[in-house]
Enzyme design. Sequence first.
Site, PDB file in Angstrom:
ATOM      1  CE  LYS A  66      -4.323   1.489   2.046  1.00 44.02           C
ATOM      2  NZ  LYS A  66      -4.972   1.836   0.796  1.00 44.02           N
TER       3      LYS A  66
HETATM    4  N1  PMP Z   1      -7.863  -1.924  -3.091  1.00 44.16           N
HETATM    5  C1  PMP Z   1      -7.252  -0.725  -3.031  1.00 44.16           C
HETATM    6  C2  PMP Z   1      -6.474  -0.267  -4.211  1.00 44.16           C
HETATM    7  C3  PMP Z   1      -7.353   0.071  -1.872  1.00 44.16           C
HETATM    8  O1  PMP Z   1      -6.756   1.262  -1.821  1.00 44.16           O
HETATM    9  C4  PMP Z   1      -8.119  -0.396  -0.791  1.00 44.16           C
HETATM   10  C5  PMP Z   1      -8.261   0.459   0.444  1.00 44.16           C
HETATM   11  N2  PMP Z   1      -7.252   0.205   1.369  1.00 44.16           N
HETATM   12  C6  PMP Z   1      -8.728  -1.661  -0.884  1.00 44.16           C
HETATM   13  C7  PMP Z   1      -8.581  -2.394  -2.053  1.00 44.16           C
HETATM   14  C8  PMP Z   1      -9.533  -2.218   0.250  1.00 44.16           C
HETATM   15  O2  PMP Z   1      -8.688  -2.615   1.311  1.00 44.16           O
HETATM   16  P1  PMP Z   1      -9.183  -2.581   2.822  1.00 44.16           P
HETATM   17  O3  PMP Z   1     -10.422  -3.402   2.889  1.00 44.16           O
HETATM   18  O4  PMP Z   1      -8.059  -3.189   3.577  1.00 44.16           O
HETATM   19  O5  PMP Z   1      -9.412  -1.169   3.178  1.00 44.16           O
END
Ligand code: PMP
Length: 296
Positions: free
Chosen positions: A154
């Site tokens: 991320k």
């Molecule tokens: N895909 C992307 C590209 C994201 O930025 C996010 C947000 N963090 C998610 C999926 C969903 O992840 P999460 O459920 O951990 O927030």
Amino acid sequence: MNEDELWVYIDGNYLRGKDAKISVFDHCFLYGDGVFEGIRAYNGRVFKLDEHIERLYNSAKAIFIEPPLTKEEMKKVIIECLRKNGLKDAYIRPIISRGTGTMGLDPRGCRNPTVVIITMPWGKYYGDLYDKGIKVATSPYRAIPPDCFSPSIKACQYLPNIISKAFANFVGADEALRITKEGFVAEGTGDNIFLVNNNTLKTPPSNIVLKGITREIVIDMAKKEGLKVSEENITLYELYTADEVFLTGTAAEIVPVVEIDGIKIGKGVPGKITKRFMKLYEDLTKKEGVPIYEEV
Ligand code: PMP
């Protein structure tokens, strides 16, 4: 709440939003050289804090950043930020940047990583569309393959996601969906995707998308509900013809998708299973998490 007045953590100091400034020589500003998380707190508890911290530290590790705080210290600082701001329901954004350094790309030019933690109120990501469902458009910007840059990291470089979102705005959709080079469905700009067909849930494999924490929760919930779940490649055709489609994410939570590329999904209204998961997720957020205002 006024953002200028919010307490923000930067490298050991708590500063008012209006004084919380980062150097123009910070590599995160210059190059997107850093990692981050998006976390929510509900009802005085930080939801899935350990899971988010784990992912944050794995993201940092994968790009050769050694965080200056231990995971435990990071969690304590997050709680302290929420307390200082008197927040019970909040969005939490920890960022670990490679820090201030020389202009060049060489990471050896940056000695100390910078840690920033923002905690703030943030309502529903898709506003009042949760009852009605959202419209999605496939983005012309392909998902970055895992052998180019791992989608599990991320990282603070969301430009492909942002221009995809701009494209969605341009075509009058609420969210953009990114497709892999091979033509399979990947993920939204800030959310994972699921389809429902005959009581089976399908979602793209976790090695081509961000391994979403909400995605994991939904997979667990589905299994508990006695539904089949499969993580496999999905074509756009399968998505267009699914009974139901929904997106998952910490900010977005669970949101029904009722139209993709102008094609109505199912009956064009939020599906039964989607609504059930929305309710189950909401219930979970209300009772689980690390308490903010009790001793930790
Ligand atoms: N895909 C992307 C590209 C994201 O930025 C996010 C947000 N963090 C998610 C999926 C969903 O992840 P999460 O459920 O951990 O927030």
